[in-house]
Motif scaffolding. Sequence first.
Motif, mmCIF file in Angstrom:
data_model
loop_
_atom_site.group_PDB
_atom_site.id
_atom_site.type_symbol
_atom_site.label_atom_id
_atom_site.label_comp_id
_atom_site.label_asym_id
_atom_site.label_seq_id
_atom_site.Cartn_x
_atom_site.Cartn_y
_atom_site.Cartn_z
ATOM 1 N N ILE A 13 0.838 -1.201 0.000
ATOM 2 C CA ILE A 13 0.000 0.000 0.000
ATOM 3 C C ILE A 13 0.874 1.253 0.000
ATOM 4 N N ILE A 14 1.919 1.240 0.833
ATOM 5 C CA ILE A 14 2.810 2.405 0.894
ATOM 6 C C ILE A 14 3.574 2.575 -0.422
ATOM 7 N N ASN A 15 4.045 1.470 -0.979
ATOM 8 C CA ASN A 15 4.742 1.551 -2.265
ATOM 9 C C ASN A 15 3.817 2.069 -3.359
ATOM 10 N N GLY A 16 2.543 1.680 -3.257
ATOM 11 C CA GLY A 16 1.562 2.172 -4.223
ATOM 12 C C GLY A 16 1.412 3.679 -4.124
ATOM 13 N N PHE A 17 1.362 4.173 -2.887
ATOM 14 C CA PHE A 17 1.261 5.627 -2.712
ATOM 15 C C PHE A 17 2.496 6.321 -3.284
ATOM 16 N N LEU A 18 3.662 5.756 -3.049
ATOM 17 C CA LEU A 18 4.890 6.387 -3.554
ATOM 18 C C LEU A 18 4.872 6.436 -5.081
ATOM 19 N N ARG A 19 4.368 5.386 -5.717
ATOM 20 C CA ARG A 19 4.247 5.392 -7.174
ATOM 21 C C ARG A 19 3.240 6.449 -7.625
ATOM 22 N N GLN A 46 4.905 9.862 -7.324
ATOM 23 C CA GLN A 46 5.992 10.110 -8.271
ATOM 24 C C GLN A 46 5.525 10.066 -9.730
ATOM 25 N N ASP A 47 4.639 9.119 -10.036
ATOM 26 C CA ASP A 47 4.306 8.864 -11.445
ATOM 27 C C ASP A 47 2.940 9.393 -11.872
ATOM 28 N N VAL A 48 1.941 9.227 -10.996
ATOM 29 C CA VAL A 48 0.570 9.541 -11.393
ATOM 30 C C VAL A 48 0.229 11.000 -11.131
ATOM 31 N N PHE A 49 0.527 11.454 -9.922
ATOM 32 C CA PHE A 49 0.115 12.814 -9.542
ATOM 33 C C PHE A 49 0.659 13.890 -10.484
#
Length: 212
Positions: free
Chosen positions: A4-10, A13-16
């Motif tokens: 879940i945390i790695n998903g937020f980091l992605r 970095q990538d989506v936002f």
Amino acid sequence: MRDIINGFLRFQQDVFPSRKELFKSLATGQTPKALFISCSDSRMVPELVTQREPGDLFVIRNAGNIVPSFGPEPGGVSATVEYAVAQLKVSDIVICGHSDCGAMTAVATCACLDHMPAVRNWLHHTDAARMINESRHHETEKDRIDGMVRENVIAQLNNIRTHPSVAVALAQGRLGLHGWVYDIETGSILAHDTATNTFVPLALHPAASSDH
Ligand code: ZN
């Protein structure tokens, strides 16, 4: 939890960055067009199956996509419905059940819920649907459960009409109510047709060809 945390980091970095204009436009307000009420089940994701963006859907999720009838001590679901209709002025409400629903399976099969007293109490909001479903003949256990899922959607559509904000909006002709059942395996949706009191494929439902 690491996933879940790695998903937020992605996301960060990538989506936002690629969507930052959208998020900036949403930073100071929302104007969702619909209230979407679905089960908490992890397999039914409202924004995914309706291809909606952040800001589009005001969402309530709970076990069994239940809307308690309005009463003297309104709870969190009632407050959220009221906010959506009276404040945000959504033009449509979708109540969406789904196949293989654990809550509806428990109700349809009279499962013992003594070890989950809160769930047992909560599911009393499906009593009308349960009794209608029990009054019918079902060829198989799956038919019984599928019938319960559909009757529950109809019962919750009836319940939500008891909410003053909804009743007023309906009387003013500025609110549409929709009952759906999502099938997890096929990704299809059946929609309740009030004229015939049956469920039909959403693409064939009158709402699909209306410009509302
Ligand atoms: Zn469910």
